[in-house]
Design a protein around this motif. Structure first.
Motif, PDB file in Angstrom:
ATOM      1  N   GLU A   1      46.946  40.672  46.107  1.00 49.13           N
ATOM      2  CA  GLU A   1      46.954  40.291  47.580  1.00 49.13           C
ATOM      3  C   GLU A   1      47.440  41.362  48.564  1.00 49.13           C
ATOM      4  O   GLU A   1      46.814  41.840  49.446  1.00 49.13           O
ATOM      5  CB  GLU A   1      47.575  39.102  48.104  1.00 49.13           C
TER       6      GLU A   1
ATOM      7  N   GLU B   1      48.927  37.527  41.148  1.00 54.75           N
ATOM      8  CA  GLU B   1      48.477  37.228  42.668  1.00 54.75           C
ATOM      9  C   GLU B   1      49.281  38.160  43.570  1.00 54.75           C
ATOM     10  O   GLU B   1      48.458  38.570  44.656  1.00 54.75           O
ATOM     11  CB  GLU B   1      48.283  35.854  42.585  1.00 54.75           C
TER      12      GLU B   1
ATOM     13  N   TRP C   1      38.671  38.549  46.722  1.00 58.86           N
ATOM     14  CA  TRP C   1      39.542  38.173  47.965  1.00 58.86           C
ATOM     15  C   TRP C   1      38.913  38.283  49.299  1.00 58.86           C
ATOM     16  O   TRP C   1      38.109  39.299  49.439  1.00 58.86           O
ATOM     17  CB  TRP C   1      40.536  39.080  47.891  1.00 58.86           C
TER      18      TRP C   1
ATOM     19  N   TRP D   1      40.741  33.280  47.256  1.00 56.87           N
ATOM     20  CA  TRP D   1      40.655  33.946  46.132  1.00 56.87           C
ATOM     21  C   TRP D   1      39.598  33.170  45.328  1.00 56.87           C
ATOM     22  O   TRP D   1      39.478  31.883  45.501  1.00 56.87           O
ATOM     23  CB  TRP D   1      41.944  33.652  45.048  1.00 56.87           C
TER      24      TRP D   1
END
Length: 238
Positions: A160, A156, A210, A231
């Motif tokens: 991101e 993650e 996203w 998410w």
């Protein structure tokens, strides 16, 4: 008669065949079973070894079955760690697991039903229990989405960072390569980023989306399942 020597009890003659062998000439004497009497050791006869078919089919799993079972479980866990699943790894794990089950179950039942096989079940209980224990643990981990959650949690931060970079000003509209623990093809759609994970799914493409607060506005391009925060799990079915 005068020419004959007197015979005494101690000089009683014995036939040559009954003369005891001295240690010096014992080794040179012929090994004839007919001349050996008393407590002489007789040669052993070779006893043929008979292999019981029942024992063969009720014995514990071979040592090769345990590493193969571990490999099958690893394939299943890795295949279940991606959205839509990695088809090759899932198929390989299922095929190998079924093959091992076909070899294990009849052997276990034969050992359980045959009286001569039951002591072996207790004596080798660790080897008998290894395969079903690994299968149960693997099924529980997949059922509670542990491989999926762990892989996504580790990936993650990298996902991101890339999403923020792609949506910031003149960021790239496309990206291809490994991000975290996923091989992805990422593309920017307005203010969102779609991460397509390679080699996943059977009849469709799967990945992540996203999207800032408010939800993805492009739901017509596929299905979305909210995970947490910005998410979503994303899929595009054919």
């Amino acid at each position: 008669m005068p020419g004959n020597a007197p015979r005494t009890p101690g000089n009683t003659s014995r036939p040559p065949g009954n003369v005891p062998l001295s240690p010096e000439n014992a080794s040179s004497a012929p090994e004839d079973a007919s001349s050996v009497t008393g407590d002489a050791v007789r040669p052993r006869r070779a006893v043929p070894v008979r292999v019981s078919l029942g024992r063969m089919f009720t014995g514990p799993p071979g040592l090769m079955m345990i590493p193969l079972a571990a490999f099958a479980c690893a394939c299943l866990l890795y295949g279940a760690s991606a959205p839509g699943g990695h088809l090759t790894e899932v198929g390989s794990g299922i095929l190998l697991g079924l093959t091992l089950a076909v070899a294990w179950v009849p052997r276990f039942l034969a050992g359980l039903l045959r009286q001569e096989g039951r002591p072996g079940l207790l004596r080798h209980r660790a080897r008998w229990a290894a395969l079903p224990a690994m299968g149960a643990v693997t099924a529980a981990l997949i059922g509670f989405h542990v491989p999926y959650d762990v892989r996504f949690a580790l990936s993650e931060p990298g996902l991101e960072r890339l999403a923020q970079k792609m949506t910031a000003g003149n960021g790239p509209a496309y990206h291809e390569g490994w991000v975290g623990l996923y091989p992805v093809y990422a593309r920017r759609v307005d203010g969102d980023v779609i991460f397509m994970v390679r080699n996943t799914g059977f009849l469709g493409t799967h990945g992540f989306a996203w999207s800032p607060p408010g939800g993805p506005p492009h739901r017509h391009e596929g299905g979305y399942t909210h995970l947490r925060g910005p998410w979503y799990e994303w899929r595009a079915d054919f």
